[in-house]
Write an enzyme that holds these catalytic residues in place. Structure first.
Site, mmCIF file in Angstrom:
data_model
loop_
_atom_site.group_PDB
_atom_site.id
_atom_site.type_symbol
_atom_site.label_atom_id
_atom_site.label_comp_id
_atom_site.label_asym_id
_atom_site.label_seq_id
_atom_site.Cartn_x
_atom_site.Cartn_y
_atom_site.Cartn_z
ATOM 1 N N THR A 190 0.796 -1.217 0.000
ATOM 2 C CA THR A 190 0.000 0.000 0.000
ATOM 3 C C THR A 190 0.840 1.286 0.000
ATOM 4 O O THR A 190 1.997 1.281 0.445
ATOM 5 C CB THR A 190 -0.895 -0.004 1.267
ATOM 6 N N TYR A 236 -1.380 0.477 10.524
ATOM 7 C CA TYR A 236 -1.643 -0.288 9.290
ATOM 8 C C TYR A 236 -0.432 -0.199 8.360
ATOM 9 O O TYR A 236 0.065 -1.224 7.875
ATOM 10 C CB TYR A 236 -2.892 0.281 8.607
HETATM 11 N N1 LIG Z 1 -8.491 -1.082 -0.686
HETATM 12 C C1 LIG Z 1 -7.478 -0.240 -0.886
HETATM 13 O O1 LIG Z 1 -7.661 0.972 -1.111
HETATM 14 C C2 LIG Z 1 -6.067 -0.747 -0.886
HETATM 15 C C3 LIG Z 1 -5.074 0.171 -1.139
HETATM 16 C C4 LIG Z 1 -3.779 -0.258 -1.152
HETATM 17 C C5 LIG Z 1 -3.478 -1.580 -0.921
HETATM 18 N N2 LIG Z 1 -4.453 -2.476 -0.651
HETATM 19 C C6 LIG Z 1 -4.059 -3.872 -0.379
HETATM 20 O O2 LIG Z 1 -4.692 -4.727 -1.301
HETATM 21 C C7 LIG Z 1 -4.905 -6.021 -0.710
HETATM 22 C C8 LIG Z 1 -6.359 -6.430 -0.881
HETATM 23 O O3 LIG Z 1 -7.175 -5.489 -0.207
HETATM 24 P P1 LIG Z 1 -8.750 -5.420 -0.391
HETATM 25 O O4 LIG Z 1 -9.061 -4.009 -0.689
HETATM 26 O O5 LIG Z 1 -9.241 -6.488 -1.287
HETATM 27 O O6 LIG Z 1 -9.202 -5.704 1.130
HETATM 28 P P2 LIG Z 1 -10.455 -6.514 1.691
HETATM 29 O O7 LIG Z 1 -11.641 -6.314 0.823
HETATM 30 O O8 LIG Z 1 -10.527 -6.130 3.132
HETATM 31 O O9 LIG Z 1 -9.994 -8.023 1.538
HETATM 32 C C9 LIG Z 1 -9.120 -8.648 2.438
HETATM 33 C C10 LIG Z 1 -9.575 -10.065 2.600
HETATM 34 O O10 LIG Z 1 -8.687 -10.716 3.521
HETATM 35 C C11 LIG Z 1 -9.484 -11.431 4.457
HETATM 36 N N3 LIG Z 1 -8.748 -11.647 5.693
HETATM 37 C C12 LIG Z 1 -8.548 -10.792 6.729
HETATM 38 N N4 LIG Z 1 -7.839 -11.408 7.708
HETATM 39 C C13 LIG Z 1 -7.590 -12.669 7.266
HETATM 40 C C14 LIG Z 1 -6.937 -13.780 7.843
HETATM 41 N N5 LIG Z 1 -6.389 -13.747 9.061
HETATM 42 N N6 LIG Z 1 -6.886 -14.933 7.132
HETATM 43 C C15 LIG Z 1 -7.445 -15.001 5.914
HETATM 44 N N7 LIG Z 1 -8.084 -13.993 5.307
HETATM 45 C C16 LIG Z 1 -8.163 -12.831 5.998
HETATM 46 C C17 LIG Z 1 -10.706 -10.569 4.647
HETATM 47 O O11 LIG Z 1 -11.739 -11.309 5.241
HETATM 48 P P3 LIG Z 1 -12.856 -10.525 6.125
HETATM 49 O O12 LIG Z 1 -13.521 -9.566 5.189
HETATM 50 O O13 LIG Z 1 -13.729 -11.618 6.623
HETATM 51 O O14 LIG Z 1 -12.085 -9.807 7.203
HETATM 52 C C18 LIG Z 1 -10.995 -10.181 3.184
HETATM 53 O O15 LIG Z 1 -11.731 -11.176 2.520
HETATM 54 C C19 LIG Z 1 -4.463 -5.872 0.750
HETATM 55 O O16 LIG Z 1 -3.144 -6.347 0.874
HETATM 56 C C20 LIG Z 1 -4.476 -4.378 0.993
HETATM 57 O O17 LIG Z 1 -3.554 -3.999 1.991
HETATM 58 C C21 LIG Z 1 -5.753 -2.088 -0.636
#
Ligand SMILES: NC(=O)c1ccc[n+]([C@@H]2O[C@H](COP(=O)([O-])OP(=O)(O)OC[C@H]3O[C@@H](n4cnc5c(N)ncnc54)[C@H](OP(=O)(O)O)[C@@H]3O)[C@@H](O)[C@H]2O)c1
Length: 280
Positions: free
Chosen positions: A102, A126
């Protein structure tokens, strides 16, 4: 040739859902692993998932930025320690790993877009846990690619754009900060780049975002204009809304390193956002 099998960790989250669709369209077999049946913090779960696939793509993360300030132990376990463990398992089994990080690894004080070699300095728990995850994965010695993303949005998530639209629907004026600058980045556009990284088993650290830059206020104005939605949009500053976690004001990424590997130009943020809004 046998179908390539992908272990998609966190596959039911926002990015994971977009990647699942893109991988399946490309003919990959996708094994989705997510809470509650899969815990990234479990060595047993990680080994089983990695060993049953050709490559591992990790979208699982503790993504509650403000929540991470008070739940730093769990954020560290998921975003850092588990990622290091994933790296060790991947090294032992010879699996290539794609992992996401991120813009929150930076403090946002630079007056130009960030390149991959800029020194991180996270402002939040974070950001600190995500940076620790990057380093533990790199130090594990596995073949890995880390893509840093920013301001992502997609059909299956709670993000800046969906929050804006909900606030507008509730009526009344909508205040949006005009001092945070970046590029809203569609998960569909991330997925296109991910296919190239997977096909070529690229290793290293890369910044990825839709092309161009805008303030959050500019993005909101663009979205409401495209939706022909009359909204009383008000400018405000980040400091007007104190939150538990500090945000970087400058989230701009320089994406030339990854662009050089991709088949076509990364789409401008306006093009991807317009497409997303049309599909709503
Ligand atoms: N969204 C943004 O703006 C953004 C920006 C920069 C980088 N990123 C990065 O992109 C990646 C994907 O993010 P996203 O936006 O898709 O986030 P997300 O929608 O929150 O997806 C994360 C997933 O990981 C699951 N998870 C959480 N804890 C876990 C665990 N202990 N074991 C297994 N699964 C687990 C969550 O399940 P639950 O929903 O049940 O908790 C969810 O399904 C992440 O690495 C994030 O840091 C995102």
């Amino acid at each position: 040739m046998d179908k390539q099998t992908i272990a998609l960790l966190g596959g039911r989250g926002m990015l994971g859902t977009a990647l699942t669709a893109a991988f399946r369209r490309r003919g990959f077999e996708v094994h989705i692993h997510d809470l509650p049946e899969f815990d990234l913090g479990s060595i047993e779960h990680l080994s089983r998932a990695a060993n049953a696939a050709d490559v591992v793509v990790n979208c699982a993360a503790f993504t509650d930025v403000d929540g991470a300030e008070s739940k730093s132990q769990i954020a560290r376990r998921v975003n850092a320690e588990a990622v290091g463990q994933l790296g060790r398992i991947a090294r032992e089994s010879g699996k290539w790993v794609l992992h996401f990080s991120t813009d929150f690894v930076f403090d946002g004080r630079l007056d130009r877009p960030y390149v991959e070699t800029d020194a991180p300095n996270p402002l939040s728990e974070y950001g600190r846990t995500k940076l620790a995850g990057e380093r533990l994965l790199q130090d594990s010695g596995c073949d890995c690619c880390i893509m840093r993303l920013q301001w992502t949005y997609g059909p299956n998530g709670n993000h800046f754009i969906s929050k804006l639209l909900r606030r507008a629907q509730a009526g009344g004026p909508v205040s949006v900060v005009d001092d945070q600058i970046g590029a809203p980045t569609a998960t569909a556009e991330v997925a296109k780049a991910v296919l190239t990284m997977v096909d070529k088993r690229i290793t290293g650290l890369y910044h990825f975002a839709n092309a161009g830059y805008a303030s959050r206020y500019d993005v909101a104005a663009f979205a409401f204009e495209r939706l022909s939605q009359p909204v009383a949009l008000m400018r405000c500053r980040t400091a007007d809304f104190p939150a538990p976690a500090a945000r970087p004001l400058n989230s701009r990424f320089d994406c030339r390193k990854i662009q050089a590997l991709l088949d076509g130009p990364i789409a401008p943020w306006q093009e991807s956002l317009e497409q997303y809004l049309r599909q709503l």
